[in-house]
Design a protein around this motif. Structure first.
Motif, PDB file in Angstrom:
ATOM      1  N   GLN A 180       0.807  -1.211   0.000  1.00 29.47           N
ATOM      2  CA  GLN A 180       0.000   0.000   0.000  1.00 29.47           C
ATOM      3  C   GLN A 180       0.844   1.267   0.000  1.00 29.47           C
ATOM      4  N   GLY A 181       2.026   1.198   0.566  1.00 31.84           N
ATOM      5  CA  GLY A 181       2.873   2.376   0.606  1.00 31.84           C
ATOM      6  C   GLY A 181       3.517   2.712  -0.723  1.00 31.84           C
ATOM      7  N   LEU A 182       3.524   1.757  -1.652  1.00 30.03           N
ATOM      8  CA  LEU A 182       4.270   1.970  -2.892  1.00 30.03           C
ATOM      9  C   LEU A 182       3.469   1.719  -4.164  1.00 30.03           C
ATOM     10  N   VAL A 183       2.407   0.925  -4.087  1.00 30.61           N
ATOM     11  CA  VAL A 183       1.591   0.618  -5.260  1.00 30.61           C
ATOM     12  C   VAL A 183       0.140   0.909  -4.916  1.00 30.61           C
ATOM     13  N   SER A 184      -0.452   1.859  -5.608  1.00 31.15           N
ATOM     14  CA  SER A 184      -1.795   2.323  -5.253  1.00 31.15           C
ATOM     15  C   SER A 184      -2.875   1.558  -6.007  1.00 31.15           C
ATOM     16  N   PRO A 185      -4.047   1.371  -5.373  1.00 32.36           N
ATOM     17  CA  PRO A 185      -5.208   0.856  -6.093  1.00 32.36           C
ATOM     18  C   PRO A 185      -5.558   1.823  -7.235  1.00 32.36           C
ATOM     19  N   PRO A 186      -6.147   1.357  -8.309  1.00 35.10           N
ATOM     20  CA  PRO A 186      -6.658   0.003  -8.551  1.00 35.10           C
ATOM     21  C   PRO A 186      -5.672  -0.890  -9.303  1.00 35.10           C
ATOM     22  N   LEU A 212      -7.234  -7.821  -0.634  1.00 35.14           N
ATOM     23  CA  LEU A 212      -6.762  -6.832  -1.602  1.00 35.14           C
ATOM     24  C   LEU A 212      -7.923  -6.249  -2.402  1.00 35.14           C
ATOM     25  N   SER A 213      -8.867  -7.111  -2.780  1.00 31.47           N
ATOM     26  CA  SER A 213     -10.034  -6.609  -3.507  1.00 31.47           C
ATOM     27  C   SER A 213     -10.813  -5.611  -2.667  1.00 31.47           C
ATOM     28  N   TYR A 269      -7.828  -2.963  -4.912  1.00 35.97           N
ATOM     29  CA  TYR A 269      -6.965  -3.526  -5.945  1.00 35.97           C
ATOM     30  C   TYR A 269      -7.752  -4.509  -6.817  1.00 35.97           C
ATOM     31  N   ARG A 270      -7.256  -4.720  -8.022  1.00 35.54           N
ATOM     32  CA  ARG A 270      -7.783  -5.807  -8.840  1.00 35.54           C
ATOM     33  C   ARG A 270      -6.946  -7.039  -8.516  1.00 35.54           C
TER      34      ARG A 270
END
Length: 253
Positions: free
Chosen positions: A20-26, A49-50, A54-55
């Motif tokens: 979460q700190g480095l790769v943002s949804p979606p 994660l969903s 996130y996908r």
């Protein structure tokens, strides 16, 4: 033009907090299913994660599934969580835990349920126990049930591009995602690559000029040149990043 990117993660070790700190949804995140944690942890993480936006794409390893009932339970949980993609593999277990000893029967069961896009593995550098003609026939069968394929991790754009051209000439028409290593420390990457069976392209990298510099550099492997060569080919649906839970340098061309 940059290709879509998927990031593969391994459950455990506070991976969600770091992600979460480095790769943002979606963003699309795929979740491995390794023998030591099994499908329950994979499915649970995909559901989480969903829920975070996130996908999520869980991997289901056929040999880890204990029963059809368990598989149906997983598909219900995933559908309820809004997960629509599942990547199906045979798995690393030598002996199956239940009725499934390879991926096709699991893909058939999921197809009967409906509502999911299933993915399957492709092998640009071959498979240690399956001949090339047999692999081609398997891919032709799997594409009747599946929606996309992901290649084994590879270090060579030339190998990947020639491979997808060969698939097309053999009649494999599904979208193919190019499996590439992330920006991982080179000592760890080479050790992991040896364990998961990546051979020819890694050997080529060790004796090749530019690849020698990128793979065997003192710090981390830089996947950017590999990603650029994949994008130039215009042959792939996207890039599947084997991150090994290192998210500090998800590749961008």
């Amino acid at each position: 033009m940059a290709l879509p990117t998927r990031v593969e993660i391994v459950p455990g070790g506070g991976v969600v907090d770091r992600l979460q700190g480095l790769v943002s949804p979606p963003a699309t995140i795929t979740v491995t299913c390794l023998p030591h944690h099994g499908p329950e942890e994979t499915v649970g993480l995909a559901v989480k994660l969903s829920g975070l936006g996130y996908r999520a794409v869980p991997h289901l390893a056929a040999r880890t599934l204990t029963s059809r009932r368990q598989l149906m339970h997983f598909t219900t949980r995933l559908a309820d969580a809004g997960v629509r993609d599942i990547f199906v593999i045979a798995g690393d277990d030598k002996d199956p835990e239940g009725p499934y000893d390879w991926s096709m029967p699991v893909m058939e069961e999921i197809a009967d349920v409906g509502g999911f896009n299933t993915g399957f593995a492709a092998y640009p550098e071959g498979h240690p126990s399956i001949s090339e003609p047999e692999l081609t026939q398997l891919l032709l069968k799997k594409q009747q049930l599946g929606s996309w394929a992901v290649t084994q991790m590879c270090f060579s754009g030339d190998v990947l591009n020639r491979y997808v051209a060969r698939l097309r000439s053999d009649g494999v028409t599904v979208p193919v995602w190019a499996g590439v290593p992330g920006r991982v420390r080179r000592t760890r990457l080479i050790a992991l690559a040896g364990r998961i069976g990546v051979g020819p392209s890694l050997k080529f990298a060790k004796r090749s000029g530019s690849l020698l510099r990128s793979v065997l550099a003192p710090s981390s492997y830089d996947p950017a040149p590999l990603v650029r060569s994949i994008e130039r080919s215009n042959a792939f649906a996207g890039v599947h990043v084997y991150s090994f839970n290192d998210f500090s340098g998800i590749p961008r061309a």
